[in-house]
Write a protein that holds these residues in place. Structure first.
Motif, short mmCIF file in Angstrom:
data_model
loop_
_atom_site.label_atom_id
_atom_site.label_comp_id
_atom_site.label_asym_id
_atom_site.label_seq_id
_atom_site.Cartn_x
_atom_site.Cartn_y
_atom_site.Cartn_z
N ASN A 1 20.96 -18.79 -23.50
CA ASN A 1 21.04 -17.43 -22.97
C ASN A 1 20.17 -16.54 -23.85
N TYR A 2 19.38 -15.68 -23.22
CA TYR A 2 18.38 -14.95 -24.02
C TYR A 2 18.45 -13.44 -23.87
N TYR A 3 18.44 -12.77 -25.02
CA TYR A 3 18.12 -11.35 -25.17
C TYR A 3 17.20 -11.21 -26.39
N PRO A 4 16.23 -10.30 -26.34
CA PRO A 4 15.45 -10.02 -27.54
C PRO A 4 16.38 -9.49 -28.64
N GLN A 5 16.03 -9.77 -29.89
CA GLN A 5 16.91 -9.39 -30.99
C GLN A 5 17.08 -7.88 -31.11
N ALA A 6 16.03 -7.12 -30.87
CA ALA A 6 16.09 -5.67 -31.07
C ALA A 6 16.72 -4.93 -29.89
N THR A 7 16.77 -5.57 -28.72
CA THR A 7 17.26 -4.86 -27.52
C THR A 7 18.24 -5.70 -26.71
N PRO A 8 19.31 -6.19 -27.34
CA PRO A 8 20.28 -6.95 -26.55
C PRO A 8 20.95 -6.05 -25.51
N TRP A 9 21.12 -6.58 -24.31
CA TRP A 9 21.73 -5.87 -23.18
C TRP A 9 20.90 -4.65 -22.74
N ASP B 1 5.05 -9.19 -25.55
CA ASP B 1 4.61 -9.95 -26.72
C ASP B 1 5.80 -10.52 -27.48
N THR B 2 6.83 -9.70 -27.65
CA THR B 2 8.04 -10.17 -28.33
C THR B 2 8.70 -11.30 -27.55
N ILE B 3 8.78 -11.13 -26.25
CA ILE B 3 9.40 -12.14 -25.40
C ILE B 3 8.61 -13.44 -25.43
N THR B 4 7.30 -13.34 -25.36
CA THR B 4 6.45 -14.52 -25.41
C THR B 4 6.63 -15.28 -26.72
N LYS B 5 6.70 -14.54 -27.81
CA LYS B 5 6.92 -15.15 -29.13
C LYS B 5 8.26 -15.88 -29.17
N ASP B 6 9.30 -15.23 -28.65
CA ASP B 6 10.62 -15.86 -28.63
C ASP B 6 10.65 -17.09 -27.74
N ILE C 1 16.02 -20.94 -19.90
CA ILE C 1 16.69 -19.74 -20.39
C ILE C 1 17.51 -19.13 -19.26
N ARG C 2 18.50 -18.36 -19.66
CA ARG C 2 19.28 -17.59 -18.69
C ARG C 2 19.09 -16.12 -18.99
N LEU C 3 18.72 -15.35 -17.93
CA LEU C 3 18.49 -13.92 -18.05
C LEU C 3 19.52 -13.16 -17.20
N PHE C 4 19.69 -11.88 -17.51
CA PHE C 4 20.73 -11.09 -16.87
C PHE C 4 20.14 -9.84 -16.21
N VAL C 5 20.54 -9.63 -14.95
CA VAL C 5 20.18 -8.41 -14.23
C VAL C 5 21.44 -7.56 -14.14
N GLN C 6 21.46 -6.46 -14.86
CA GLN C 6 22.62 -5.57 -14.84
C GLN C 6 22.52 -4.65 -13.62
N TYR C 7 23.59 -4.63 -12.84
CA TYR C 7 23.58 -3.96 -11.53
C TYR C 7 23.21 -2.48 -11.64
N THR D 1 23.61 -17.72 -28.76
CA THR D 1 22.40 -17.19 -28.19
C THR D 1 21.31 -17.34 -29.25
N LEU D 2 20.08 -16.96 -29.01
CA LEU D 2 19.01 -17.23 -29.96
C LEU D 2 19.18 -16.44 -31.25
N TYR D 3 19.52 -15.15 -31.17
CA TYR D 3 19.51 -14.27 -32.34
C TYR D 3 20.88 -13.71 -32.68
N ASP D 4 21.07 -13.43 -33.96
CA ASP D 4 22.09 -12.48 -34.38
C ASP D 4 21.60 -11.08 -34.03
N PHE D 5 22.53 -10.19 -33.70
CA PHE D 5 22.16 -8.84 -33.32
C PHE D 5 22.72 -7.84 -34.33
N THR D 6 22.01 -6.71 -34.46
CA THR D 6 22.48 -5.66 -35.36
C THR D 6 23.34 -4.64 -34.65
N GLU D 7 23.15 -4.50 -33.33
CA GLU D 7 23.93 -3.55 -32.54
C GLU D 7 24.46 -4.24 -31.29
#
Length: 506
Positions: free
Chosen positions: A220-228, A238-243, A255-261, A461-467
């Motif tokens: 399951n994937y979210y970028p580290q800086a912008t989860p949800w 660029d960040t997504i491509t790197k991940d 990967i699994r991605l999420f579309v929030q309604y 998930t891939l990353y630990d998150f700060t927020e």
């Protein structure tokens, strides 16, 4: 000093005079505006629904071959809008046993029957939740003076739930044909007659899509800086491509991605967000990562009156993306069984059934699943979905037994463990929590079980998150802090010991 006092008094009087005059002018203007609202349809009618779209069933007009006067597109659209609004206010009236809005959309003759029906239901403590999902109207006649229209509404797909004493007594799916007469009064179309000519049970036959080609080994994937908030202002391809390269090089293929309604605009899907999702799929395709898209994350209403809006949301996204080479499957809803207690199991299941059928009607190629929160619910609707997806955050020692039970109950379906993981948080809010070493041992054991049972998987998930947004796990600090530490990579970008077991070495 006397002159100063006189000046002050004079100033106060002048300011007070100006203020009084201003208030009088404002009052006169407001009164004038109020007296001239008679021609403003939105103020004299119960038309809040005009300002906020609340009802959008699919409408397909038959070719125009009507008798009488030819009709222009603007007039036809006006008829359609007022006709659908009439359906909506009637559905609200039958649900609430109130008459608000009925006078605005029905003539005297038509509204009497509705009022009598509401009175009867109210006396018997009966309420009806209903909606229409599709209309196929044909204009039969349009008068020379443009004041009368006759339509036949064919193949109207209706869903109804009837409650008595707040208990469900009947649930129906019907397909009906209606003959409708509308009159143009006060600048809008009112229904004079609405007669059901035929009706029968509506049975949806779902086609099954083969899943023998699926081989999901992913995360399951979210970028580290912008989860949800992956598709917000800070979106970075660029960040997504790197991940994605990190994921691919770790031996994963999906990967699994999420579309929030709400975030994606509900029924009116936000084009900018959709374009960012397409860019994300492009990045996945470039390095040969498959994508499972969850369509209704952070949605939990299931109200029958919202179904048409939900369907337009799914329709837009699935139609736009179904031909993208990165798509491997659709996940209708994230953990809907968590809403059973608050929303009602019957309501949730009915919504899922109709949404599965709707998505399958749009995309006949990609398989569909539901991301249940546990193995106990995973067998629900197993005949409608193409493969079984469940999340597992329980004791791994019990996973094997749960899997065997699920295989015995559903022997011919592919199984996907769509979320699993362990937080490595053991800080002040959870002093006896698990360490990074414990997390590594967890994933090592999980991969052994996955290999033993030939299970497909998407870890969390891939990353630990700060927020962590409070909408995810609430505001309790021990829950939020634990949620921050499920990643294989820590907040500083260093791979944690668990990264060794992000996939099973071949």
């Amino acid at each position: 000093m006397v002159n100063l006092n006189r000046t002050i008094i004079r100033t106060v009087l002048i300011v007070s005079y100006i203020l009084i005059i201003s208030l009088v002018v404002y009052a006169i203007s407001a009164l004038f505006g109020y007296l001239n609202t008679g021609a403003d349809r939105s103020t004299i009618l119960h038309t809040e629904l005009k300002k906020i779209e609340q009802y959008k069933p699919k409408v397909i007009w038959m070719p125009l071959t009507n008798e009488g006067r030819p009709i222009d597109n603007e007039s036809l659209k006006a008829i359609e809008t007022d006709y659908l609004d009439a359906w909506y206010v009637k559905q609200v009236a039958y649900k609430t046993n109130t008459t608000a809005g009925i006078n605005d959309y029905y003539t005297d003759n038509a509204r009497k029957n509705i009022f009598d029906f509401i009175t009867l239901n109210s006396n018997e403590n009966i309420s009806i939740e209903s909606t229409t999902l599709e209309h196929h109207p044909k204009l039969e006649f349009f008068s020379e003076d443009g004041q009368l229209a006759v339509i036949t509404d064919n193949d109207v797909i209706e869903y109804k739930r009837v409650y008595k004493d707040n208990k469900l007594v009947i649930e129906t799916n019907e397909i009906s044909t209606y003959k409708v007469v509308l009159l143009l009064e006060d600048g809008f179309w009112r229904i004079r007659h609405l007669i059901k000519e035929s009706t029968e049970d509506y049975i949806v036959e779902l086609h099954q899509i083969a899943t023998n080609h699926l081989n999901i080994k992913g995360i399951n994937y979210y970028p580290q800086a912008t989860p949800w908030d992956m598709f917000g202002d800070s979106f970075s391809k660029d960040t997504i491509t790197k991940d994605f390269k990190i994921i691919k090089e770790a031996g994963l293929n999906s990967i699994r991605l999420f579309v929030q309604y709400d975030d994606f605009g509900k029924a009116n899907v936000n084009k900018e967000k959709l374009d960012k999702l397409k860019l994300t799929l492009d990045a996945a395709e470039t390095i040969n990562l498959g994508v499972v898209i969850t369509l209704f994350d952070f949605y939990g209403n299931y109200d029958v009156l919202d179904w048409t809006l939900n369907m337009r949301h799914a329709e837009t996204i699935v139609s736009e993306l179904k031909n993208h080479k990165a798509i491997i499957a659709w996940d209708i809803k994230n953990e809907p069984n968590l809403d059973f207690e608050t929303r009602g199991k019957v309501k949730v299941i009915a919504w899922l059934e109709h949404m599965i059928a709707h998505v399958k009607s749009i995309d006949k190629v990609h398989p569909i699943t539901i991301g249940w929160s546990n193995t106990q619910s995973a067998s629900l609707l197993n005949e409608q979905v193409d493969f079984i997806s469940f999340h597992y955050y329980e004791d791994l020692d019990k996973l094997g037994t749960s899997l065997e039970a699920l295989k015995n109950e559903i022997p011919n379906k592919t199984l996907l463990m769509g979320e699993f993981g362990l937080s490595s948080y053991d800080g002040i809010w959870k002093p006896f929590g698990d360490s990074e070493k414990d997390q590594a041992n967890y994933h090592k054991k999980a991969q052994d079980i996955i290999a033993q049972h030939n299970l497909q998987y998407l870890s969390w998930t891939l990353y630990d998150f700060t927020e962590i947004p409070k909408e995810v796990v609430g505001g309790l600090p021990w829950r939020k802090n634990a949620q921050k530490h499920f990643g294989f990579i820590d907040k500083n970008g260093a791979k944690k010991p668990a990264f060794t077991y992000i996939s099973k070495p071949q």
